[in-house]
Design a protein around this motif. Structure first.
Motif, PDB file in Angstrom:
ATOM      1  N   GLU A   1     -12.796  -7.389  -0.635  1.00 47.07           N
ATOM      2  CA  GLU A   1     -12.846  -6.939   0.568  1.00 47.07           C
ATOM      3  C   GLU A   1     -14.040  -7.707   1.469  1.00 47.07           C
TER       4      GLU A   1
ATOM      5  N   SER B   1      -9.047  -2.570  -4.211  1.00 48.44           N
ATOM      6  CA  SER B   1      -9.353  -1.808  -3.001  1.00 48.44           C
ATOM      7  C   SER B   1     -10.543  -0.880  -3.247  1.00 48.44           C
ATOM      8  N   SER B   2     -11.547  -0.953  -1.981  1.00 50.05           N
ATOM      9  CA  SER B   2     -12.633  -0.275  -2.289  1.00 50.05           C
ATOM     10  C   SER B   2     -12.398   1.224  -2.022  1.00 50.05           C
ATOM     11  N   GLU B   3     -11.259   1.700  -1.519  1.00 52.05           N
ATOM     12  CA  GLU B   3     -10.867   3.160  -1.453  1.00 52.05           C
ATOM     13  C   GLU B   3     -10.733   3.708  -2.787  1.00 52.05           C
ATOM     14  N   ASN B   4     -10.357   2.892  -3.827  1.00 49.74           N
ATOM     15  CA  ASN B   4      -9.958   3.488  -5.073  1.00 49.74           C
ATOM     16  C   ASN B   4     -11.257   3.217  -6.122  1.00 49.74           C
TER      17      ASN B   4
END
Length: 291
Positions: free
Chosen positions: A159, A239-242
Motif C-alpha cells: 500500500e 491490507s494495512s487494516e488487517n
C-alpha cells in the motif's frame, strides 16, 4: 549554537531546521528534532558528531556483532543463531519500533525496516539503526500519513500510497520471516520469488520443517514457531487494516519467547533427572554383593 533555537529555517524529514553559528565563525543549518527526541535501549544511540572543514560525520555507538542479515546468511563467520536468540532479537527490534510509533511525540515512522538495519551488540541485544528515511508526524486525523514512497525492495508496503506506522509493521513482518526461514526476501530462482508468497505456499503443505531455517537442525519448540509464523504473516498482510499494531506484535513475541524458554527449561529438567536416574542405577550395579 542556535541561540536557544531562535531562528527556524524550515521543516524537513528530520524535523525543524534551525539557523546556527559554529564557533562564531561559520553559519550552519541545524537539524535537531529527530536526534534529540529518540532515546531507547533498542535504538542505536548517537554519541556525537564531527564537523571539521570537509569532514562531516554522525558518530554512533559501536555494535560488535554487526547486522542481523550477516548473521543469518553465515557471512559473519560465527555460530548459527539459536531460535531462542532469534526470538529475543525480534522482541528487541519490535520494542524499538513500538517506541517510535507510540513513545515519541509526535509519533515517528522509520520507513526502512530491514534485517541490515538491525544491529547486534556483544550480547546479541538488537538495536534499530539508519533513520535516514524516518519521518515524524503530528498525531490525529490523517496528518500522520505520508504519501512519499520510501523503503527497500521486498520490504516495501504494497500500500505504497499510504505510508504510516503500519508500513513499518509490514516491513517488520518481512524481517520476522527472514528470522524464521533464513530465506532471501526476493529470490527469482524460487517458484514463489517473494518470501511472503513462498512462505504461504509452504504453509499450505503443513510441514514446518521445510519452512524453518535448516541450520537450526530442528532445535526449536514447534508451538512457538507456529505462533511466530502466524504473527509474521499477519504483519505482512497486503491490507494495512488487517495488520497488528507494534504493541500487539511485542506482546505476541514475548509470549513466543516465554513459551520457548518454558519448554527448554522443562526439557533440561527432564534431561537432568534422566541423568540422575541412570547414575543411580549404575552406582547400584557397582555395589558388591554380600558374602
Amino acid at each position: 549554537m542556535t541561540n536557544n533555537f531562535q531562528r527556524a529555517l524550515g521543516e524537513g524529514g528530520f524535523g525543524t531546521v534551525y539557523h546556527g553559528d559554529l564557533d562564531s565563525s561559520q553559519q550552519v543549518a541545524v537539524k535537531v528534532d529527530l536526534l534529540l527526541r529518540v532515546h531507547h535501549i533498542n535504538l542505536l544511540n548517537l554519541v556525537g558528531y564531527c564537523d571539521e572543514r570537509d569532514h562531516l560525520a554522525l558518530i554512533y555507538e559501536y555494535m560488535s556483532n554487526g547486522d542481523l542479515k550477516h548473521h543469518l546468511s553465515g557471512e559473519h563467520g560465527g555460530s548459527v543463531l539459536s531460535w531462542n536468540i532469534r526470538l529475543r532479537i525480534a522482541v528487541d527490534a519490535a520494542l524499538g519500533l513500538e517506541y517510535l510509533h507510540i513513545g515519541c511525540r509526535p509519533s515517528m515512522v522509520h520507513r526502512d525496516v530491514k534485517s541490515t538495519n538491525i544491529l547486534l551488540d556483544e550480547n546479541f541485544m538488537a538495536k534499530i539503526a539508519d533513520f535516514g528515511l524516518s519521518r515524524s508526524f503530528i498525531l490525529g486525523g490523517e496528518s500522520h500519513v505520508s504519501t512519499v514512497v520510501a523503503g527497500s525492495l521486498g520490504y516495501l508496503d504494497p500500500e505504497t500510497s499510504r505510508l504510516a506506522e503500519m508500513s513499518d509493521v509490514y516491513s517488520f513482518g518481512i524481517v520476522l520471516l527472514e528470522i524464521i526461514t533464513n530465506q532471501r526476501v526476493i529470490d527469482k530462482t524460487r517458484e514463489k520469488p517473494h518470501i511472503t508468497e513462498w512462505t504461504a505456499f509452504m504453509l499450505n503443505r503443513g510441514d514446518i520443517t521445510r519452512i524453518m531455517d535448516p541450520n537450526l537442525n530442528g532445535d526449536y519448540n514447534s508451538h512457538s514457531v507456529w505462533r511466530a509464523l502466524e504473527l509474521a504473516m499477519s504483519c505482512a498482510n497486503p491490507s494495512s487494516e488487517n495488520r497488528p499494531s507494534m504493541s500487539q506484535v511485542v506482546a505476541e513475541l514475548k509470549e513466543c519467547l516465554i513459551s520457548e524458554n518454558s519448554l527448554r527449561s522443562k526439557n533440561q529438567d527432564m534431561s537432568s533427572q534422566r541423568s540422575l536416574d541412570m547414575s543411580m542405577n549404575f552406582d547400584t550395579k557397582d555395589v558388591p554383593s554380600a558374602r
